[in-house]
Design a protein around this motif. Structure first.
Motif, mmCIF file in Angstrom:
data_model
loop_
_atom_site.group_PDB
_atom_site.id
_atom_site.type_symbol
_atom_site.label_atom_id
_atom_site.label_comp_id
_atom_site.label_asym_id
_atom_site.label_seq_id
_atom_site.Cartn_x
_atom_site.Cartn_y
_atom_site.Cartn_z
ATOM 1 N N GLU A 1 0.841 -1.103 0.176
ATOM 2 C CA GLU A 1 -0.126 0.126 0.041
ATOM 3 C C GLU A 1 0.957 1.236 0.074
ATOM 4 O O GLU A 1 0.488 2.075 -0.850
ATOM 5 N N ALA A 2 1.997 1.501 0.865
ATOM 6 C CA ALA A 2 2.984 2.426 0.918
ATOM 7 C C ALA A 2 3.473 2.486 -0.471
ATOM 8 O O ALA A 2 3.625 3.636 -0.897
ATOM 9 N N ARG A 3 3.974 1.270 -1.170
ATOM 10 C CA ARG A 3 4.657 1.663 -2.482
ATOM 11 C C ARG A 3 3.569 2.426 -3.499
ATOM 12 O O ARG A 3 3.781 3.113 -4.272
ATOM 13 N N ILE A 4 2.218 1.769 -3.558
ATOM 14 C CA ILE A 4 1.025 2.282 -4.173
ATOM 15 C C ILE A 4 1.004 3.809 -4.109
ATOM 16 O O ILE A 4 0.837 4.587 -5.025
ATOM 17 N N ARG A 5 0.742 4.472 -2.728
ATOM 18 C CA ARG A 5 0.829 5.616 -2.495
ATOM 19 C C ARG A 5 1.760 6.463 -2.898
ATOM 20 O O ARG A 5 1.745 7.547 -3.616
ATOM 21 N N GLN A 6 3.095 5.859 -2.816
ATOM 22 C CA GLN A 6 4.203 6.608 -3.391
ATOM 23 C C GLN A 6 4.467 6.754 -4.756
ATOM 24 O O GLN A 6 4.440 7.695 -5.362
ATOM 25 N N ILE A 7 3.866 5.711 -5.407
ATOM 26 C CA ILE A 7 3.922 5.901 -6.885
ATOM 27 C C ILE A 7 2.814 6.958 -7.552
ATOM 28 O O ILE A 7 2.712 7.777 -8.414
ATOM 29 N N ALA A 8 1.486 6.759 -6.847
ATOM 30 C CA ALA A 8 0.524 7.699 -7.088
ATOM 31 C C ALA A 8 0.970 9.335 -6.904
ATOM 32 O O ALA A 8 0.864 10.120 -7.458
ATOM 33 N N ASP A 9 1.710 9.197 -5.650
ATOM 34 C CA ASP A 9 2.203 10.899 -5.316
ATOM 35 C C ASP A 9 3.225 11.238 -6.578
ATOM 36 O O ASP A 9 3.064 12.603 -6.621
ATOM 37 N N LEU A 10 4.052 10.538 -6.828
ATOM 38 C CA LEU A 10 5.051 10.683 -7.902
ATOM 39 C C LEU A 10 4.344 11.317 -9.018
ATOM 40 O O LEU A 10 4.622 12.202 -9.925
ATOM 41 N N GLU A 11 3.276 10.423 -9.719
ATOM 42 C CA GLU A 11 2.550 10.788 -10.820
ATOM 43 C C GLU A 11 1.697 12.013 -10.798
ATOM 44 O O GLU A 11 1.889 12.950 -11.608
ATOM 45 N N GLN A 12 1.298 12.404 -9.614
ATOM 46 C CA GLN A 12 0.655 13.743 -9.345
ATOM 47 C C GLN A 12 1.596 14.716 -9.567
ATOM 48 O O GLN A 12 1.770 15.738 -10.188
ATOM 49 N N ARG A 13 2.825 14.902 -8.838
ATOM 50 C CA ARG A 13 3.953 15.710 -8.890
ATOM 51 C C ARG A 13 4.510 15.826 -10.386
ATOM 52 O O ARG A 13 4.684 16.873 -10.777
ATOM 53 N N LEU A 14 4.590 14.756 -10.847
ATOM 54 C CA LEU A 14 5.196 14.637 -12.376
ATOM 55 C C LEU A 14 4.198 15.654 -13.319
ATOM 56 O O LEU A 14 4.633 16.525 -14.097
ATOM 57 N N GLU A 15 2.889 15.133 -13.012
ATOM 58 C CA GLU A 15 1.923 15.748 -13.976
ATOM 59 C C GLU A 15 1.922 17.370 -13.768
ATOM 60 O O GLU A 15 1.491 18.274 -14.491
ATOM 61 N N ALA A 16 1.946 17.836 -12.400
ATOM 62 C CA ALA A 16 2.029 19.096 -11.873
ATOM 63 C C ALA A 16 3.234 20.039 -12.756
ATOM 64 O O ALA A 16 3.252 20.914 -13.076
ATOM 65 N N LEU A 17 4.236 19.214 -12.563
ATOM 66 C CA LEU A 17 5.595 19.833 -13.263
ATOM 67 C C LEU A 17 5.264 19.812 -14.844
ATOM 68 O O LEU A 17 5.654 20.993 -15.430
ATOM 69 N N GLU A 18 4.698 18.814 -15.432
ATOM 70 C CA GLU A 18 4.675 18.885 -16.663
ATOM 71 C C GLU A 18 3.691 19.978 -17.142
ATOM 72 O O GLU A 18 3.843 20.770 -18.214
ATOM 73 N N ARG A 19 2.491 20.198 -16.367
ATOM 74 C CA ARG A 19 1.687 21.411 -16.798
ATOM 75 C C ARG A 19 2.214 22.679 -16.509
ATOM 76 O O ARG A 19 1.893 23.759 -17.045
ATOM 77 N N LYS A 20 3.062 22.851 -15.367
ATOM 78 C CA LYS A 20 3.836 24.171 -15.018
ATOM 79 C C LYS A 20 4.850 24.599 -16.296
ATOM 80 O O LYS A 20 4.971 25.821 -16.613
ATOM 81 N N HIS A 21 5.613 23.617 -16.834
ATOM 82 C CA HIS A 21 6.336 23.744 -17.905
ATOM 83 C C HIS A 21 5.858 23.597 -19.431
ATOM 84 O O HIS A 21 6.828 23.523 -20.433
ATOM 85 N N GLU A 22 4.735 23.503 -19.316
ATOM 86 C CA GLU A 22 4.136 23.233 -20.753
ATOM 87 C C GLU A 22 4.260 24.589 -21.590
ATOM 88 O O GLU A 22 3.895 25.641 -21.208
#
Length: 145
Positions: A109-130
């Motif tokens: 469960e911790a790994r799944i949460r960690q991956i979901a958090d990283l995906e959200q952070r990556l998407e936010a960075l991609e939106r910021k730098h589009e």
């Protein structure tokens, strides 16, 4: 002309009363040789026949079912809960295997949460730098590309 008439049975008299089904007849025949069959099966299992071993174990050992081992109380994060599981296992409140399985589930469960958090952070960075489409090819800002 239709082969079957609606509402009319193909066997109006049905099965004759007292007729035993084939499985019951076979079981009755096997019961006469039950001891021989069991001895032969055990002999095959002792000889390493995996199917014979599986058959014996399936009949002797019931399928495992979930068991309620009580409640493990912990406050805090996953690390605190994992520590509470270990403590409960050491104190004999829950079986060690149950603690191990629950700790593995916590880890997953911790790994799944960690991956979901990283995906959200990556998407936010991609939106910021589009690049806005109006700046493409106009000599707009360059991001070290």
């Amino acid at each position: 002309m239709p082969k079957f008439t609606k509402g009319r049975s193909g066997n109006p008299k049905g099965r004759p009363k007292g007729t035993r089904n084939k499985a019951t007849l076979i079981r009755a025949r096997l019961e006469r040789h039950e001891g021989e069959i069991v001895r032969a099966l055990v002999k095959q299992a002792k000889g390493g026949d995996v199917q014979a071993i599986r058959l014996i174990l399936e009949r002797i050992c019931p399928a495992l079912r979930p068991v309620d081992h009580g409640e493990v109380k912990a406050e805090g994060d996953g690390a605190d809960l994992a520590q509470a599981l270990v403590r409960a296992a050491v104190d004999g409140q829950i079986p060690v295997r149950a603690a191990r399985d629950l700790a593995a589930a916590l880890h997953s469960e911790a790994r799944i949460r960690q991956i979901a958090d990283l995906e959200q952070r990556l998407e936010a960075l991609e939106r910021k730098h589009e690049k806005p489409t109006s700046q493409i090819g106009t000599g707009g800002p360059r991001w070290g590309l």
